[in-house]
Design a protein around this motif. Sequence first.
Motif, PDB file in Angstrom:
ATOM      1  N   ARG A  23       1.862   6.979  -6.638  1.00 40.76           N
ATOM      2  CA  ARG A  23       0.797   7.887  -7.065  1.00 40.76           C
ATOM      3  C   ARG A  23       1.182   9.335  -6.805  1.00 40.76           C
ATOM      4  O   ARG A  23       1.049  10.199  -7.679  1.00 40.76           O
ATOM      5  CB  ARG A  23      -0.518   7.549  -6.365  1.00 40.76           C
ATOM      6  CG  ARG A  23      -1.668   8.438  -6.826  1.00 40.76           C
ATOM      7  CD  ARG A  23      -3.012   8.038  -6.264  1.00 40.76           C
ATOM      8  NE  ARG A  23      -3.047   8.194  -4.824  1.00 40.76           N
ATOM      9  CZ  ARG A  23      -3.339   7.222  -3.969  1.00 40.76           C
ATOM     10  NH1 ARG A  23      -3.605   6.017  -4.409  1.00 40.76           N
ATOM     11  NH2 ARG A  23      -3.366   7.439  -2.676  1.00 40.76           N
ATOM     12  N   ARG A  65      -3.549  12.191  -1.536  1.00 39.32           N
ATOM     13  CA  ARG A  65      -4.140  11.547  -0.352  1.00 39.32           C
ATOM     14  C   ARG A  65      -5.370  10.757  -0.632  1.00 39.32           C
ATOM     15  O   ARG A  65      -6.174  10.837  -1.349  1.00 39.32           O
ATOM     16  CB  ARG A  65      -4.457  12.597   0.713  1.00 39.32           C
ATOM     17  CG  ARG A  65      -3.214  13.110   1.339  1.00 39.32           C
ATOM     18  CD  ARG A  65      -3.527  14.000   2.482  1.00 39.32           C
ATOM     19  NE  ARG A  65      -2.265  14.350   3.122  1.00 39.32           N
ATOM     20  CZ  ARG A  65      -2.132  15.278   4.019  1.00 39.32           C
ATOM     21  NH1 ARG A  65      -3.173  15.946   4.413  1.00 39.32           N
ATOM     22  NH2 ARG A  65      -0.981  15.542   4.548  1.00 39.32           N
ATOM     23  N   GLU A  93       2.169   1.810  -3.510  1.00 37.62           N
ATOM     24  CA  GLU A  93       1.123   2.339  -4.387  1.00 37.62           C
ATOM     25  C   GLU A  93       0.918   3.837  -4.148  1.00 37.62           C
ATOM     26  O   GLU A  93       0.870   4.623  -5.094  1.00 37.62           O
ATOM     27  CB  GLU A  93      -0.199   1.608  -4.141  1.00 37.62           C
ATOM     28  CG  GLU A  93      -0.227   0.187  -4.630  1.00 37.62           C
ATOM     29  CD  GLU A  93      -1.492  -0.541  -4.196  1.00 37.62           C
ATOM     30  OE1 GLU A  93      -2.468   0.133  -3.770  1.00 37.62           O
ATOM     31  OE2 GLU A  93      -1.510  -1.781  -4.275  1.00 37.62           O
ATOM     32  N   ARG A  94       0.812   4.214  -2.885  1.00 36.72           N
ATOM     33  CA  ARG A  94       0.553   5.625  -2.563  1.00 36.72           C
ATOM     34  C   ARG A  94       1.746   6.507  -2.920  1.00 36.72           C
ATOM     35  O   ARG A  94       1.587   7.584  -3.463  1.00 36.72           O
ATOM     36  CB  ARG A  94       0.213   5.774  -1.087  1.00 36.72           C
ATOM     37  CG  ARG A  94       0.006   7.216  -0.689  1.00 36.72           C
ATOM     38  CD  ARG A  94      -0.518   7.337   0.691  1.00 36.72           C
ATOM     39  NE  ARG A  94      -1.965   7.416   0.574  1.00 36.72           N
ATOM     40  CZ  ARG A  94      -2.789   7.450   1.595  1.00 36.72           C
ATOM     41  NH1 ARG A  94      -2.320   7.354   2.816  1.00 36.72           N
ATOM     42  NH2 ARG A  94      -4.075   7.567   1.419  1.00 36.72           N
ATOM     43  N   LYS A 144       0.837  -1.209   0.000  1.00 32.50           N
ATOM     44  CA  LYS A 144       0.000   0.000   0.000  1.00 32.50           C
ATOM     45  C   LYS A 144       0.871   1.258   0.000  1.00 32.50           C
ATOM     46  O   LYS A 144       0.553   2.236  -0.677  1.00 32.50           O
ATOM     47  CB  LYS A 144      -0.940   0.014   1.212  1.00 32.50           C
ATOM     48  CG  LYS A 144      -2.101  -0.893   1.085  1.00 32.50           C
ATOM     49  CD  LYS A 144      -2.995  -0.399  -0.030  1.00 32.50           C
ATOM     50  CE  LYS A 144      -4.237  -1.234  -0.152  1.00 32.50           C
ATOM     51  NZ  LYS A 144      -5.018  -0.864  -1.334  1.00 32.50           N
TER      52      LYS A 144
END
Length: 126
Positions: free
Chosen positions: A33, A126, A29-30, A26
């Motif tokens: 991004r 976010r 991924e964040r 996770k």
Amino acid sequence: MSVEVRIETGRIARFLRMRGGRVERKLRERTARVARIAQQEAPGSMGRYVDWHIEEGPRGLEGVITCDHPAVHYVLNGTRPHLIRPRRRGGVLRFEVGGEVVFTRLVRHPGTRPNNFLGRALRLGR
């Protein structure tokens, strides 16, 4: 019949934060991004200098986004009005204004406003 369940929070926390675990996936991924958004928000070609990675920090894994463009400090913080002179003594500056080539010995630059594209990318991601 009785059943006893013990939850060892330390073991669960270590399991979640271990390399390749759910938390790291996770976080990857964040971080990716936010880095993509930073590349889009960066002015000019500065987005090509944005990179990211995951590293071990004092509190566990951390996503790190960097921009190693030589002018990133000036873009993030802005500049005050300043003079630009040629590097060589007696030299001239050459640049284009409206498609016309201009030669001069001094430019009075008005300065630039801060452009915190990294902070903006963090908020948008976010």
